[in-house]
Design a protein around this motif. Structure first.
Motif, PDB file in Angstrom:
ATOM      1  N   SER A  72       0.783  -1.160   0.078  1.00  0.00           N
ATOM      2  CA  SER A  72       0.087   0.069  -0.112  1.00  0.00           C
ATOM      3  C   SER A  72       0.899   1.405   0.050  1.00  0.00           C
ATOM      4  O   SER A  72       1.850   1.326   0.741  1.00  0.00           O
ATOM      5  CB  SER A  72      -0.923  -0.028   1.132  1.00  0.00           C
ATOM      6  N   ILE A  73       0.407   2.150  -0.912  1.00  0.00           N
ATOM      7  CA  ILE A  73       1.028   3.546  -0.820  1.00  0.00           C
ATOM      8  C   ILE A  73      -0.478   4.525  -0.455  1.00  0.00           C
ATOM      9  O   ILE A  73      -1.075   4.557  -1.199  1.00  0.00           O
ATOM     10  CB  ILE A  73       1.725   4.283  -1.938  1.00  0.00           C
ATOM     11  N   PHE A 141      -9.284   3.476  -2.540  1.00  0.00           N
ATOM     12  CA  PHE A 141      -9.867   4.330  -1.819  1.00  0.00           C
ATOM     13  C   PHE A 141      -9.440   5.720  -1.945  1.00  0.00           C
ATOM     14  O   PHE A 141      -8.495   5.993  -1.882  1.00  0.00           O
ATOM     15  CB  PHE A 141      -9.950   3.743  -0.168  1.00  0.00           C
ATOM     16  N   LEU A 142     -10.631   6.499  -1.943  1.00  0.00           N
ATOM     17  CA  LEU A 142     -10.261   7.962  -2.108  1.00  0.00           C
ATOM     18  C   LEU A 142     -11.246   8.818  -1.386  1.00  0.00           C
ATOM     19  O   LEU A 142     -12.517   8.664  -1.282  1.00  0.00           O
ATOM     20  CB  LEU A 142     -10.761   8.474  -3.737  1.00  0.00           C
ATOM     21  N   ARG A 210      -6.823  12.503  -0.133  1.00  0.00           N
ATOM     22  CA  ARG A 210      -6.081  11.433   0.447  1.00  0.00           C
ATOM     23  C   ARG A 210      -6.671   9.973  -0.353  1.00  0.00           C
ATOM     24  O   ARG A 210      -7.959   9.910  -0.679  1.00  0.00           O
ATOM     25  CB  ARG A 210      -6.706  11.050   1.929  1.00  0.00           C
ATOM     26  N   TRP A 211      -5.846   9.278  -0.600  1.00  0.00           N
ATOM     27  CA  TRP A 211      -6.256   7.979  -1.157  1.00  0.00           C
ATOM     28  C   TRP A 211      -5.146   6.901  -1.143  1.00  0.00           C
ATOM     29  O   TRP A 211      -3.953   7.007  -0.549  1.00  0.00           O
ATOM     30  CB  TRP A 211      -6.236   8.268  -2.836  1.00  0.00           C
ATOM     31  N   ASP A 212      -5.745   5.455  -1.222  1.00  0.00           N
ATOM     32  CA  ASP A 212      -4.867   4.471  -0.908  1.00  0.00           C
ATOM     33  C   ASP A 212      -4.795   3.526  -2.161  1.00  0.00           C
ATOM     34  O   ASP A 212      -5.672   3.242  -2.796  1.00  0.00           O
ATOM     35  CB  ASP A 212      -5.601   3.643   0.205  1.00  0.00           C
ATOM     36  N   PHE A 213      -3.573   3.294  -2.631  1.00  0.00           N
ATOM     37  CA  PHE A 213      -3.208   2.745  -3.677  1.00  0.00           C
ATOM     38  C   PHE A 213      -2.723   1.175  -3.311  1.00  0.00           C
ATOM     39  O   PHE A 213      -1.512   1.264  -2.752  1.00  0.00           O
ATOM     40  CB  PHE A 213      -2.099   3.371  -4.634  1.00  0.00           C
TER      41      PHE A 213
END
Length: 292
Positions: A72-73, A141-142, A210-213
């Motif tokens: 995850s980043i 997720f954003l 914010r988001w999760d890649f």
């Protein structure tokens, strides 16, 4: 045995601007600034590279949203000027061709990646390969609550504010939060922005997004990639020419780079000034230098 990998980050693709960055920070630790517009928090399951992680990351990977993930980043992006939604991308870039190193099944793997992320674009066979996806239609997720707060108050939300705020014992998870006029689940939002609505959204100046890649495809415990839909994984060491693997947040139209997270072959050289970041001090020779 997988190679020793160095994790570093900085404001550009140039190694000389990078500083070593330890994954799996404690849940209470704030995201790390890597440029004037971008902070990041990184989680990697079974990380054995450099720098050593301060925690196992279990608070993240045992969370119900991430039990199948290995990587995850998390991005915390506050642009200095408005950025059109169809221009902000996460890109993998390379300085030299990789076509001679691609496995014979790359065509099938590329098709599988297009199935996972239909918006992925690029030229993996080019002299300077690059593949990218637009943030709005790609990230898992954003959270745009900063956008909503900005509309109402002229400012973004603060770290840990509002619903889903972080506490020391909780996993540092970013959840989906979109305005009422945009579909509210990650899958629906990605579909909404895939082709037709990206130009209708603007990442506004001074607002934090914010988001999760994240995914379960990249496994750094054995440096392998699991191909979705094909039922197998392959060891990247067989095909890696030791070019850095970069995740670049950039404007695809202007070329402006907002920040870079880089996985590099740890050659035992030195990076920046021997650097301390996130409270992690590297012994001399634990990172890489700018080799051109």
């Amino acid at each position: 045995m997988p190679p020793k990998i160095l994790l570093a980050a900085g404001p550009s693709e140039n190694r000389s601007t990078h500083t070593a960055l330890a994954p799996n920070p404690p849940p209470s630790h704030p995201p790390t600034p890597i440029s004037s517009t971008l902070r990041v928090r990184i989680h990697i399951a079974s990380w054995t590279g450099t720098p050593a992680p301060p925690t196992s990351g279990s608070s993240y990977f045992t969370h119900p949203l991430h039990r199948s993930d290995k990587f995850s980043i998390q991005f915390f992006f506050t642009p200095h000027e408005d950025v059109p939604g169809d221009e902000l991308v996460i890109s993998n870039t390379f300085d030299k061709p990789i076509r001679e190193r691609l496995p014979v099944f790359f065509g099938a793997a590329w098709a599988a990646l297009r199935w996972v992320d239909p918006g992925i674009q690029g030229e993996p066979y080019a002299d300077c390969p690059e593949v990218h996806s637009r943030v709005l239609g790609a990230v898992n997720f954003l959270d745009v609550r900063g956008e909503v707060a900005g509309r109402e108050e002229g400012v973004g939300v603060e770290e840990g504010a509002g619903e889903g705020e972080e506490r020391e014992e909780e996993a540092p998870v970013i959840e989906e939060h979109m305005p009422a006029d945009i579909p509210g689940t990650p899958a629906e939002r990605r579909k909404h922005f895939l082709y037709y609505h990206q130009k209708e959204f603007t990442f506004r100046k001074g607002v934090e997004y914010r988001w999760d890649f994240c995914n379960g495809m990249m496994d750094f415990s054995d440096f392998s990639v699991k191909i979705p839909g094909l039922g197998f994984k392959f060891e990247m060491t067989k095909y890696w020419d030791q070019q850095p693997l970069r995740f670049v947040l950039k404007n695809i139209n202007t070329g402006e780079v907002y920040g870079v997270v880089q996985f590099d072959y740890d050659q035992g050289l030195g990076l920046n000034d021997g650097s301390v970041i996130d409270g992690v001090s590297l012994e001399p020779g634990d990172a890489v230098a700018d080799n051109g």
